[in-house]
Write a protein that holds these residues in place. Structure first.
Motif, PDB file in Angstrom:
ATOM      1  N   SER A  93       4.103  58.554  47.297  1.00  0.00           N
ATOM      2  CA  SER A  93       4.280  57.956  45.856  1.00  0.00           C
ATOM      3  C   SER A  93       5.274  56.785  45.981  1.00  0.00           C
ATOM      4  O   SER A  93       6.041  56.675  47.129  1.00  0.00           O
ATOM      5  CB  SER A  93       4.764  59.068  44.908  1.00  0.00           C
ATOM      6  OG  SER A  93       5.867  59.696  45.284  1.00  0.00           O
ATOM      7  N   VAL A  94       5.220  55.913  45.021  1.00  0.00           N
ATOM      8  CA  VAL A  94       6.332  54.980  44.793  1.00  0.00           C
ATOM      9  C   VAL A  94       7.652  55.601  44.919  1.00  0.00           C
ATOM     10  O   VAL A  94       8.178  56.399  44.114  1.00  0.00           O
ATOM     11  CB  VAL A  94       6.153  54.112  43.625  1.00  0.00           C
ATOM     12  CG1 VAL A  94       7.059  52.883  43.701  1.00  0.00           C
ATOM     13  CG2 VAL A  94       4.956  53.455  44.002  1.00  0.00           C
ATOM     14  N   PRO A 139      11.595  56.280  52.758  1.00  0.00           N
ATOM     15  CA  PRO A 139      10.637  55.555  51.885  1.00  0.00           C
ATOM     16  C   PRO A 139      10.743  53.942  52.421  1.00  0.00           C
ATOM     17  O   PRO A 139      11.573  53.434  52.482  1.00  0.00           O
ATOM     18  CB  PRO A 139      10.698  55.869  50.472  1.00  0.00           C
ATOM     19  CG  PRO A 139      12.244  56.159  50.503  1.00  0.00           C
ATOM     20  CD  PRO A 139      12.757  56.795  51.710  1.00  0.00           C
ATOM     21  N   ILE A 140       9.547  53.407  52.311  1.00  0.00           N
ATOM     22  CA  ILE A 140       9.209  52.052  52.400  1.00  0.00           C
ATOM     23  C   ILE A 140       9.365  51.726  50.638  1.00  0.00           C
ATOM     24  O   ILE A 140       8.849  52.279  50.099  1.00  0.00           O
ATOM     25  CB  ILE A 140       7.982  51.608  52.868  1.00  0.00           C
ATOM     26  CG1 ILE A 140       7.719  52.161  54.386  1.00  0.00           C
ATOM     27  CG2 ILE A 140       7.871  50.016  52.831  1.00  0.00           C
ATOM     28  CD1 ILE A 140       6.288  51.972  54.843  1.00  0.00           C
ATOM     29  N   LYS A 141      10.420  50.787  50.626  1.00  0.00           N
ATOM     30  CA  LYS A 141      10.493  50.640  48.964  1.00  0.00           C
ATOM     31  C   LYS A 141       9.934  49.122  48.688  1.00  0.00           C
ATOM     32  O   LYS A 141       9.753  48.849  47.709  1.00  0.00           O
ATOM     33  CB  LYS A 141      12.137  50.591  48.620  1.00  0.00           C
ATOM     34  CG  LYS A 141      12.572  52.148  48.941  1.00  0.00           C
ATOM     35  CD  LYS A 141      14.135  52.168  48.125  1.00  0.00           C
ATOM     36  CE  LYS A 141      14.538  53.676  48.220  1.00  0.00           C
ATOM     37  NZ  LYS A 141      15.594  53.780  47.324  1.00  0.00           N
ATOM     38  N   PHE A 146       6.512  48.802  47.277  1.00  0.00           N
ATOM     39  CA  PHE A 146       5.726  49.238  48.114  1.00  0.00           C
ATOM     40  C   PHE A 146       4.883  50.538  47.025  1.00  0.00           C
ATOM     41  O   PHE A 146       5.540  51.538  47.017  1.00  0.00           O
ATOM     42  CB  PHE A 146       6.275  50.028  49.286  1.00  0.00           C
ATOM     43  CG  PHE A 146       5.250  50.187  50.477  1.00  0.00           C
ATOM     44  CD1 PHE A 146       4.274  49.695  51.034  1.00  0.00           C
ATOM     45  CD2 PHE A 146       5.345  51.696  50.502  1.00  0.00           C
ATOM     46  CE1 PHE A 146       3.660  50.234  51.997  1.00  0.00           C
ATOM     47  CE2 PHE A 146       4.235  52.296  51.539  1.00  0.00           C
ATOM     48  CZ  PHE A 146       3.544  51.430  52.101  1.00  0.00           C
ATOM     49  N   HIS A 147       3.627  50.355  47.467  1.00  0.00           N
ATOM     50  CA  HIS A 147       2.658  51.544  46.788  1.00  0.00           C
ATOM     51  C   HIS A 147       1.840  51.961  47.827  1.00  0.00           C
ATOM     52  O   HIS A 147       0.772  51.405  48.180  1.00  0.00           O
ATOM     53  CB  HIS A 147       1.867  50.942  45.623  1.00  0.00           C
ATOM     54  CG  HIS A 147       2.495  50.612  44.452  1.00  0.00           C
ATOM     55  ND1 HIS A 147       2.752  51.414  43.142  1.00  0.00           N
ATOM     56  CD2 HIS A 147       3.255  49.586  44.107  1.00  0.00           C
ATOM     57  CE1 HIS A 147       3.168  50.585  42.267  1.00  0.00           C
ATOM     58  NE2 HIS A 147       3.637  49.615  42.704  1.00  0.00           N
ATOM     59  N   PRO A 148       2.353  53.299  48.283  1.00  0.00           N
ATOM     60  CA  PRO A 148       1.473  53.663  49.375  1.00  0.00           C
ATOM     61  C   PRO A 148       0.087  53.980  49.241  1.00  0.00           C
ATOM     62  O   PRO A 148      -0.840  53.580  50.116  1.00  0.00           O
ATOM     63  CB  PRO A 148       2.017  55.242  49.655  1.00  0.00           C
ATOM     64  CG  PRO A 148       3.447  55.186  49.134  1.00  0.00           C
ATOM     65  CD  PRO A 148       3.441  54.017  47.828  1.00  0.00           C
ATOM     66  N   ASP A 149      -0.563  54.334  47.924  1.00  0.00           N
ATOM     67  CA  ASP A 149      -1.848  54.583  47.661  1.00  0.00           C
ATOM     68  C   ASP A 149      -2.337  53.269  47.936  1.00  0.00           C
ATOM     69  O   ASP A 149      -3.702  53.245  48.249  1.00  0.00           O
ATOM     70  CB  ASP A 149      -1.896  55.173  46.316  1.00  0.00           C
ATOM     71  CG  ASP A 149      -1.317  54.572  45.200  1.00  0.00           C
ATOM     72  OD1 ASP A 149      -0.478  53.711  45.414  1.00  0.00           O
ATOM     73  OD2 ASP A 149      -1.661  54.864  43.901  1.00  0.00           O
ATOM     74  N   ARG A 150      -1.903  52.025  47.201  1.00  0.00           N
ATOM     75  CA  ARG A 150      -2.561  50.721  47.159  1.00  0.00           C
ATOM     76  C   ARG A 150      -2.684  50.290  48.679  1.00  0.00           C
ATOM     77  O   ARG A 150      -3.738  49.694  49.175  1.00  0.00           O
ATOM     78  CB  ARG A 150      -1.998  49.911  46.294  1.00  0.00           C
ATOM     79  CG  ARG A 150      -1.761  50.268  44.844  1.00  0.00           C
ATOM     80  CD  ARG A 150      -0.994  49.052  44.143  1.00  0.00           C
ATOM     81  NE  ARG A 150      -0.557  49.676  42.711  1.00  0.00           N
ATOM     82  CZ  ARG A 150       0.297  49.060  41.826  1.00  0.00           C
ATOM     83  NH1 ARG A 150       0.381  47.970  42.175  1.00  0.00           N
ATOM     84  NH2 ARG A 150       0.600  49.703  40.772  1.00  0.00           N
TER      85      ARG A 150
END
Length: 447
Positions: free
Chosen positions: A89-90, A268-270, A284-288
């Motif tokens: 998640s973000v 996290p990647i921000k 950064f949005h992991p799902d996208r």
């Protein structure tokens, strides 16, 4: 972005194409190809192995519905697992204190100073903050000058002390300056490291201790792949940073850093940098990102970028002009400017589902609008406001003045004319109703 990885994953999924069910044999073959694709993308070996083991376990535990092919099911599982691998998640910045202190760290050439400017712009434009940039890189020639130029570009003040060579003292003074001047965010740019240099690592640790930052962001060049992950681990051991920033994702990125870094350092990647422009910075949005890696597009991010450039008042005025058929070349050029601010053109088109794969081998230059802008700039103010007066004689003059040819001018004029007609029709409620009535009706599905 990630085009090579996309191609290899596509080839891996073809193993299951036409298969009626998922078996140990065809899944094992597919996982072998996926692991190979990940390793070619410079993903950490342990990460690649644990990832494919997890996907394999979940794939074998699924029943394939008659309406879903094994390939489609595996794509869904891959999408979920890639999302989880990159953080799930973000994770946004914690900006609750005033001032919130953000320390920027990383190797030379990763893009720290540029990111500092982008972050200041992002916080000012999207979060309503009043940031201060602090020039703490006293070693790289012109680093202070670069930050001052970026500060002017994004209309953010920069704290500079050219008489000091002590980055710790500069950082502390910068924070004090922010408190005195009402800046609620302090972004401290620090010197880059050529490698894991002990003296410089000790120095940035001292900056951290002196300023007590609320956020420490490690900036990494995503094109360096696995090397970036190893460096991140070394920095995290010393700084215990709060998040990662991946820069240069608009380049020929293999994807190793984006896919490995969360699992290796558990941070996290921000943010991701997607271009050179100050607006080219995304949360950064992991799902996208997972959807984009699998070639499924990212419409949500595309819409968000468009909304960032959307001016409600200007749009309302433009709508009135369209209804009166007064849309002119000044409006057209303004619209082009808004599109250009959204980012790299090929990256934007890749966000549209299905388009990314179709254009992967096509070169789309960022200055694709340059000839059109040159033609418009060669028009007189009267001609731009009154396109209908542009006769053949004027077109010839415009072509010469813009460095283009008459065919290009004629083509633009035709496209502009057609666009005006469509825009006029679309803005007319009566015409829209007529178009809806004339659309063929599907049996059992009346409008």
């Amino acid at each position: 972005m990630f085009s090579n990885l996309q191609d290899k994953l596509d080839r891996a999924f073809k193993v299951l194409k036409g298969q009626g069910n998922i078996t140990e044999i065809n899944v094992a073959e597919t996982m072998k190809e996926i692991r190979k694709a990940l390793l070619d993308a410079d993903v950490n070996y342990k990460t690649a192995k644990s990832f494919t083991d997890e996907v394999r376990t979940k794939a074998l535990g699924q029943n394939v519905l008659s309406s879903v092919s094994p390939g489609q099911l595996l794509t869904k599982i891959m999408n979920d697992e890639l999302t989880e691998l990159m953080g799930g998640s973000v994770t946004e910045l914690e900006i609750t204190k005033s001032p919130t202190i953000i320390l920027i760290a990383g190797l030379n050439g990763a893009g720290k100073t540029t990111f500092s400017g982008k972050l200041a712009n992002f916080l000012r434009e999207n979060k309503g903050k009043k940031p201060l940039l602090v020039a703490g890189d006293v070693y790289r020639p012109a680093a202070i000058d670069q930050l001052e130029v970026l500060g002017k570009q994004v209309d953010v003040p920069v704290y500079v002390d050219r008489n000091s060579e002590d980055p710790i003292a500069i950082a502390v003074a910068g924070v004090a300056h922010a408190k005195q001047n009402g800046n609620n965010v302090v972004i401290i740019d620090t010197a880059g490291r050529l490698a894991i240099d002990e003296a410089l690592m000790t120095e940035i640790t001292a900056v951290k201790q002196a300023t007590q930052p609320h956020e420490i962001l490690f900036v990494v060049d995503s094109m360096t792949g696995q090397d970036a992950v190893n460096t991140a681990k070394a920095f995290n051991d010393r700084l215990d940073f709060t998040g990662v920033v991946l820069t240069k994702l608009d380049g020929d990125t293999r994807g190793g850093a984006a896919l490995s870094i969360k699992s290796v350092v558990n941070k996290p990647i921000k943010f991701i940098g997607t271009g050179e422009k100050m607006e080219a910075l995304d949360v950064f949005h992991p799902d996208r990102m997972a959807s984009r890696i699998l070639g499924m597009g990212d419409v949500v991010s595309l819409v968000e970028r468009a909304q960032q450039q959307f001016d409600e008042k200007q749009a309302a005025e433009l709508q009135k002009k369209i209804r009166k058929n007064k849309f002119d070349f000044n409006d057209f050029k303004s619209q082009i400017g808004q599109i250009k601010k959204m980012g790299n053109m090929k990256d934007l088109m890749g966000m549209i589902p299905g388009v990314g794969k179709a254009i992967k081998d096509i070169e789309i230059e960022d200055d694709a609008f340059k000839p059109i802008e040159a033609i418009i700039d060669s028009m007189t103010p009267y001609e731009r406001e009154n396109p209908d007066v542009i006769d053949p004689k004027r077109r010839l003059r415009i072509a010469k003045g813009s460095g283009t040819n008459i065919d290009e001018v004629n083509k633009l004029m035709k496209q502009f004319g057609d666009m005006r007609k469509v825009m006029k029709q679309m803005s007319n409620p009566g015409m829209m109703a007529k178009m809806m009535r004339n659309m063929p009706k599907q049996p059992g599905k009346p409008f």
